[in-house]
Design a protein around this motif. Structure first.
Motif, mmCIF file in Angstrom:
data_model
loop_
_atom_site.group_PDB
_atom_site.id
_atom_site.type_symbol
_atom_site.label_atom_id
_atom_site.label_comp_id
_atom_site.label_asym_id
_atom_site.label_seq_id
_atom_site.Cartn_x
_atom_site.Cartn_y
_atom_site.Cartn_z
ATOM 1 N N VAL A 176 1.164 -1.061 0.492
ATOM 2 C CA VAL A 176 0.124 -0.379 -0.075
ATOM 3 C C VAL A 176 0.796 1.158 -0.389
ATOM 4 N N ALA A 177 0.222 2.283 -1.191
ATOM 5 C CA ALA A 177 1.279 3.880 -0.631
ATOM 6 C C ALA A 177 0.946 3.952 1.044
ATOM 7 N N GLU A 178 2.376 4.757 0.645
ATOM 8 C CA GLU A 178 2.194 5.263 2.267
ATOM 9 C C GLU A 178 1.478 6.525 2.467
ATOM 10 N N ALA A 179 0.979 7.326 1.629
ATOM 11 C CA ALA A 179 -0.177 8.828 1.881
ATOM 12 C C ALA A 179 -1.595 7.245 2.174
ATOM 13 N N ASP A 180 -1.212 6.609 1.411
ATOM 14 C CA ASP A 180 -2.977 5.652 1.717
ATOM 15 C C ASP A 180 -2.682 5.279 3.362
ATOM 16 N N LEU A 181 -1.848 4.871 3.702
ATOM 17 C CA LEU A 181 -1.959 4.331 5.060
ATOM 18 C C LEU A 181 -1.632 5.235 6.277
ATOM 19 N N GLU A 182 -1.063 6.661 5.402
ATOM 20 C CA GLU A 182 -1.318 7.906 6.746
ATOM 21 C C GLU A 182 -2.470 7.873 6.826
ATOM 22 N N ASN A 183 -3.018 8.228 5.289
ATOM 23 C CA ASN A 183 -4.382 8.745 5.360
ATOM 24 C C ASN A 183 -5.787 7.742 6.478
ATOM 25 N N TYR A 184 -5.108 6.194 6.184
ATOM 26 C CA TYR A 184 -6.157 5.171 6.931
ATOM 27 C C TYR A 184 -5.759 5.289 8.870
ATOM 28 N N ILE A 185 -4.357 5.855 9.327
ATOM 29 C CA ILE A 185 -3.732 6.686 10.130
ATOM 30 C C ILE A 185 -4.864 7.607 10.901
ATOM 31 N N LEU A 186 -4.945 8.044 10.720
ATOM 32 C CA LEU A 186 -5.765 9.880 10.749
ATOM 33 C C LEU A 186 -6.609 9.111 10.929
ATOM 34 N N SER A 187 -7.529 8.820 9.527
ATOM 35 C CA SER A 187 -8.897 8.125 9.793
ATOM 36 C C SER A 187 -9.673 7.435 10.923
ATOM 37 N N ASN A 188 -8.595 7.147 12.301
ATOM 38 C CA ASN A 188 -9.136 5.514 12.244
ATOM 39 C C ASN A 188 -8.881 6.088 13.459
ATOM 40 N N TYR A 189 -7.596 7.384 13.680
ATOM 41 C CA TYR A 189 -6.819 7.341 15.143
ATOM 42 C C TYR A 189 -6.857 8.504 15.707
ATOM 43 N N SER A 190 -7.749 8.572 16.999
ATOM 44 C CA SER A 190 -6.522 9.673 17.132
ATOM 45 C C SER A 190 -5.717 10.676 17.524
ATOM 46 N N GLN A 191 -5.746 11.501 18.124
ATOM 47 C CA GLN A 191 -4.295 12.567 18.248
ATOM 48 C C GLN A 191 -4.038 11.892 19.606
ATOM 49 N N ASN A 192 -4.424 11.534 20.315
ATOM 50 C CA ASN A 192 -4.145 10.242 21.329
ATOM 51 C C ASN A 192 -3.668 9.544 21.407
ATOM 52 N N GLU A 193 -4.237 9.313 20.477
ATOM 53 C CA GLU A 193 -3.785 7.306 19.977
ATOM 54 C C GLU A 193 -2.119 7.409 19.719
ATOM 55 N N ILE A 194 -2.743 8.106 18.825
ATOM 56 C CA ILE A 194 -1.189 8.475 17.923
ATOM 57 C C ILE A 194 0.476 8.701 18.444
ATOM 58 N N ALA A 195 -0.797 9.136 19.462
ATOM 59 C CA ALA A 195 0.875 10.070 20.745
ATOM 60 C C ALA A 195 1.837 8.726 21.428
ATOM 61 N N SER A 196 0.694 9.006 22.435
ATOM 62 C CA SER A 196 1.109 7.308 23.219
ATOM 63 C C SER A 196 1.966 6.242 22.637
ATOM 64 N N ALA A 197 1.271 5.669 21.077
ATOM 65 C CA ALA A 197 1.733 4.731 20.615
ATOM 66 C C ALA A 197 3.448 5.207 19.736
ATOM 67 N N LEU A 198 3.562 6.114 20.427
ATOM 68 C CA LEU A 198 4.822 6.611 20.304
ATOM 69 C C LEU A 198 5.832 6.756 21.198
#
Length: 198
Positions: A176-198
């Motif tokens: 899958v293209a990186e842009a599609d992965l980014e769109n999927y992550i941004l549409s299915n996860y909140s900012q808090n979930e992304i920040a806590s996973a880092l």
């Protein structure tokens, strides 16, 4: 010629009036003449209806209002309050509430055997609970997984990179293209979930 002269005189005397637009002040609604015959027929029908029916439309029995007060009083007689009702009401309520307030004492422990039996049941249930908790507790296995996972976090990043380079491992390209992965992550996860996973 005289008309033009008269028109110019009043125009000079009343310039504001002369400046107003010349149009007919009366206007007829659109479709007025087409609907006029039906409106006239309706008006005639309503007028005939008013003259053919009695004025009030309802008939009252003769002497209705004169006998109305006696009829009402006759119906109200059934709803009388006994004499001294409100004076005795307070006393009746007080006697009923105090009579029902008698306290009753129930002994829960009638005999010593009941006390010992309940204590034995409590000890048995507690022991079984502790036994099953230790043998089926998923948190013990999760704690081992958490310890292994923590050891992975403790490994230095440079060590991992050196290991990958020394074993000549290659990075696989995703399907899958990186842009599609980014769109999927941004549409299915909140900012808090992304920040806590880092």
């Amino acid at each position: 010629m005289e008309n033009d002269l008269e028109n110019s005189e009043w125009m000079n005397e009343a310039p504001h009036l002369a400046g107003l637009s010349v149009k007919h002040p009366f206007s007829i609604p659109e479709g007025y003449f087409e609907g006029l015959p039906a409106d006239i027929e309706e008006a005639i029908f309503l007028d005939d209806l008013k003259t053919s029916t009695p004025e009030s439309g309802f008939n009252l029995p003769q002497g209705y209002f004169e006998s109305l007060s006696t009829k009402i009083q006759a119906e109200v007689v059934g709803y009388t309050v006994p004499q001294d009702y409100f004076q005795q009401l307070q006393e009746k309520i007080a006697t009923k509430t105090t009579a029902e307030r008698v306290s009753k004492t129930f002994r829960l422990w009638h005999s010593k055997a009941l006390k010992y039996a309940s204590a034995a049941c409590f000890v048995l249930i507690s022991t079984l609970g502790v036994y099953f908790y230790q043998h089926t507790n998923p948190s013990l296995s999760l704690s081992a997984d958490a310890a292994n996972e923590q050891m992975l976090y403790d490994i230095d990043e440079n060590t991992i990179i050196e290991h990958i380079q020394s074993n000549s491992l290659t990075q696989e390209s995703p399907l899958v293209a990186e842009a599609d992965l980014e769109n999927y992550i941004l549409s299915n996860y909140s900012q808090n979930e992304i920040a806590s996973a880092l």
